[in-house]
Design a protein around this motif. Structure first.
Motif, PDB file in Angstrom:
ATOM      1  N   THR A 111       0.814  -1.216   0.000  1.00 44.18           N
ATOM      2  CA  THR A 111       0.000   0.000   0.000  1.00 44.18           C
ATOM      3  C   THR A 111       0.846   1.264   0.000  1.00 44.18           C
ATOM      4  N   SER A 112       1.996   1.250   0.643  1.00 43.71           N
ATOM      5  CA  SER A 112       2.811   2.468   0.724  1.00 43.71           C
ATOM      6  C   SER A 112       3.170   2.990  -0.655  1.00 43.71           C
ATOM      7  N   MET A 113       3.609   2.113  -1.560  1.00 43.08           N
ATOM      8  CA  MET A 113       4.012   2.577  -2.887  1.00 43.08           C
ATOM      9  C   MET A 113       2.818   2.709  -3.826  1.00 43.08           C
ATOM     10  N   GLU A 114       1.748   1.950  -3.599  1.00 41.51           N
ATOM     11  CA  GLU A 114       0.533   2.176  -4.385  1.00 41.51           C
ATOM     12  C   GLU A 114       0.006   3.585  -4.124  1.00 41.51           C
ATOM     13  N   SER A 115      -0.026   3.987  -2.870  1.00 38.89           N
ATOM     14  CA  SER A 115      -0.532   5.318  -2.542  1.00 38.89           C
ATOM     15  C   SER A 115       0.388   6.405  -3.076  1.00 38.89           C
ATOM     16  N   LEU A 116       1.703   6.186  -3.018  1.00 43.40           N
ATOM     17  CA  LEU A 116       2.635   7.176  -3.553  1.00 43.40           C
ATOM     18  C   LEU A 116       2.520   7.269  -5.069  1.00 43.40           C
ATOM     19  N   ALA A 117       2.377   6.129  -5.739  1.00 40.88           N
ATOM     20  CA  ALA A 117       2.228   6.128  -7.201  1.00 40.88           C
ATOM     21  C   ALA A 117       0.980   6.883  -7.626  1.00 40.88           C
ATOM     22  N   LEU A 118      -0.127   6.653  -6.920  1.00 44.54           N
ATOM     23  CA  LEU A 118      -1.370   7.333  -7.272  1.00 44.54           C
ATOM     24  C   LEU A 118      -1.305   8.827  -6.958  1.00 44.54           C
ATOM     25  N   ALA A 119      -0.650   9.184  -5.867  1.00 42.03           N
ATOM     26  CA  ALA A 119      -0.476  10.599  -5.545  1.00 42.03           C
ATOM     27  C   ALA A 119       0.321  11.296  -6.642  1.00 42.03           C
ATOM     28  N   TYR A 225      21.268   1.576 -12.942  1.00 40.27           N
ATOM     29  CA  TYR A 225      20.717   2.932 -13.009  1.00 40.27           C
ATOM     30  C   TYR A 225      20.386   3.431 -11.604  1.00 40.27           C
ATOM     31  N   TYR A 226      20.037   2.494 -10.711  1.00 40.59           N
ATOM     32  CA  TYR A 226      19.677   2.840  -9.342  1.00 40.59           C
ATOM     33  C   TYR A 226      20.833   2.558  -8.386  1.00 40.59           C
ATOM     34  N   ASP A 227      20.939   3.415  -7.385  1.00 43.51           N
ATOM     35  CA  ASP A 227      21.907   3.161  -6.326  1.00 43.51           C
ATOM     36  C   ASP A 227      21.455   1.995  -5.456  1.00 43.51           C
ATOM     37  N   LEU A 228      20.139   1.928  -5.226  1.00 41.68           N
ATOM     38  CA  LEU A 228      19.574   0.820  -4.466  1.00 41.68           C
ATOM     39  C   LEU A 228      18.241   0.414  -5.076  1.00 41.68           C
ATOM     40  N   ILE A 229      17.969  -0.877  -5.093  1.00 43.69           N
ATOM     41  CA  ILE A 229      16.631  -1.400  -5.340  1.00 43.69           C
ATOM     42  C   ILE A 229      16.172  -1.974  -4.009  1.00 43.69           C
ATOM     43  N   ILE A 230      15.056  -1.440  -3.498  1.00 45.87           N
ATOM     44  CA  ILE A 230      14.634  -1.704  -2.125  1.00 45.87           C
ATOM     45  C   ILE A 230      13.268  -2.387  -2.130  1.00 45.87           C
ATOM     46  N   THR A 231      13.205  -3.601  -1.625  1.00 44.05           N
ATOM     47  CA  THR A 231      11.912  -4.279  -1.510  1.00 44.05           C
ATOM     48  C   THR A 231      11.270  -3.945  -0.169  1.00 44.05           C
ATOM     49  N   ALA A 283       6.961   1.900   4.610  1.00 50.94           N
ATOM     50  CA  ALA A 283       6.651   3.320   4.790  1.00 50.94           C
ATOM     51  C   ALA A 283       7.652   4.002   5.712  1.00 50.94           C
ATOM     52  N   VAL A 284       7.942   3.389   6.865  1.00 51.18           N
ATOM     53  CA  VAL A 284       8.850   4.049   7.801  1.00 51.18           C
ATOM     54  C   VAL A 284      10.297   3.963   7.324  1.00 51.18           C
ATOM     55  N   ALA A 285      10.665   2.833   6.699  1.00 49.58           N
ATOM     56  CA  ALA A 285      12.043   2.691   6.238  1.00 49.58           C
ATOM     57  C   ALA A 285      12.347   3.650   5.096  1.00 49.58           C
ATOM     58  N   VAL A 286      11.425   3.775   4.145  1.00 51.34           N
ATOM     59  CA  VAL A 286      11.659   4.653   2.998  1.00 51.34           C
ATOM     60  C   VAL A 286      11.549   6.112   3.403  1.00 51.34           C
ATOM     61  N   TYR A 287      10.432   6.489   4.032  1.00 54.62           N
ATOM     62  CA  TYR A 287      10.209   7.902   4.346  1.00 54.62           C
ATOM     63  C   TYR A 287      11.096   8.400   5.480  1.00 54.62           C
ATOM     64  N   GLY A 288      11.492   7.493   6.382  1.00 52.87           N
ATOM     65  CA  GLY A 288      12.314   7.927   7.499  1.00 52.87           C
ATOM     66  C   GLY A 288      13.795   7.714   7.330  1.00 52.87           C
TER      67      GLY A 288
END
Length: 338
Positions: A111-119, A225-231, A283-288
């Motif tokens: 949900t965290s990235m679904e909501s960010l994608a839609l935003a 292309y990315y520094d990190l790919i984060i699951t 959500a907390v790992a990416v945003y924080g």
């Protein structure tokens, strides 16, 4: 804007101008306590139930995200959120308290990235100037719904994971200073026949691989292309499975550039078995944490692939296999947008 079948390119590059992250006592003792704006010392948050505590986590993360920006709450056009609890009531009740137009989502821990994608999609198309995007989870509330109440003291296998008590919210804007949302690849449901609800990492790994492969192909970029790919929350087991699957598809992602939020939140020695899980894990790992590294110029480009298992207590009781999904969003640093 649409490239390939499942990937959006955001030409106007919406900006994450601020974030808000909240955690509980277990997270305060974890690996990234500095990633949280607020840390609580108890699981109840002065509420009468764990579900109400989860609602409070979402409210606080949203309020902090607005406070950390230079705008007023009334300027936020939409609130996009969802969670794991029945009928996403913590998110919906938080939306009532926040008094914002609301999109409620369910994509489990994706949900965290679904909501960010839609935003980003809405803002990129001039549908809003400011949108709050986020999610929350609570360990005890999730245990009660999907497994057993913590008071039961049930034993868990080593494949099980620990749901994060926390919330993460991003304030996405049309203009401003901060990391830019440059693209998103929408996942499709993948079901490999795994039916063990105590092995979410193995169930979600194929969905993560499918989305990563699609994203790289449709954007025509190499993993470097990315520094990190984060699951999101594959944990130890799911991460290893997904790495093996990527290698078999000749997608060469080195171990050091392939990280998992489920292995980031908690420190070694905490009894989390295979790692963290829950909608708040990514959500907390990416945003924080990871966006903080971007602001410190330690990272320039990241691809966040939030993973979710779309089962319910009912589907498990009916012996259904676990369908899973993964949504990917690319976030890049850059100078202020005009």
């Amino acid at each position: 804007m649409l490239t390939g079948h499942r990937t959006w390119i955001f030409k106007n590059e919406p900006v994450i101008i601020s974030t808000g992250t909240v955690g509980g006592p277990f997270e305060a003792n974890g690996n990234i306590p500095d990633a949280f704006d607020i840390l609580h010392g108890d699981m109840w948050l002065k509420q009468s139930s764990f579900e109400k505590a989860q609602r409070t986590l979402m409210e606080e993360a949203s309020q902090v995200a607005v406070k950390n920006s230079l705008i007023q709450k009334e300027q936020v056009k939409f609130f996009i959120s969802g969670d794991l609890i029945n009928q996403i009531t913590p998110s919906s009740f938080a939306a009532k308290s926040l008094d914002m137009p609301y999109f409620g989502l369910f994509s489990a821990c994706a949900t965290s990235m679904e909501s960010l994608a839609l935003a980003a999609f809405i803002i990129n198309g001039d549908g809003a100037d400011y949108i709050l995007s986020g999610t929350a989870s609570h360990n005890a509330a999730t245990e009660k719904q999907f497994r057993y109440p913590t008071e039961y003291g049930g034993q868990k296998p080593p494949t099980a994971q620990w749901t994060v008590t926390g919330a993460g919210c991003a304030l996405v804007a049309k203009n401003g200073e901060g990391p830019r949302v440059t693209s998103a690849t929408i996942g499709k449901v993948v079901d490999m026949g795994i039916s063990d609800p105590f092995n979410m990492g193995a169930a979600m790994a194929p969905a993560a691989v499918d989305t990563i492969e699609t994203h790289l192909r449709e954007r025509n970029v190499d993993p470097t292309y990315y520094d990190l790919i984060i699951t999101g929350d594959l944990g130890h087991i799911g991460r290893e499975i997904s790495m093996d699957m990527l290698q078999k598809k000749n997608i060469n992602i080195t171990s050091d550039m392939y990280q998992d939020c489920g292995l980031t939140v908690y420190r070694e020695g905490q009894p989390v078995l295979a790692g963290a899980s829950g909608t708040a894990s990514s959500a907390v790992a990416v945003y924080g944490h990871f966006l903080k590294l971007m602001k410190e110029q330690q990272l320039n480009r990241i691809l966040v692939v939030a993973t979710g298992s779309l089962h319910s207590p009912l589907s498990i009781q009916q012996n259904d296999a676990i369908p899973c999904i993964a949504h990917a969003v690319s976030i890049e640093s850059g100078s202020d947008k005009p």
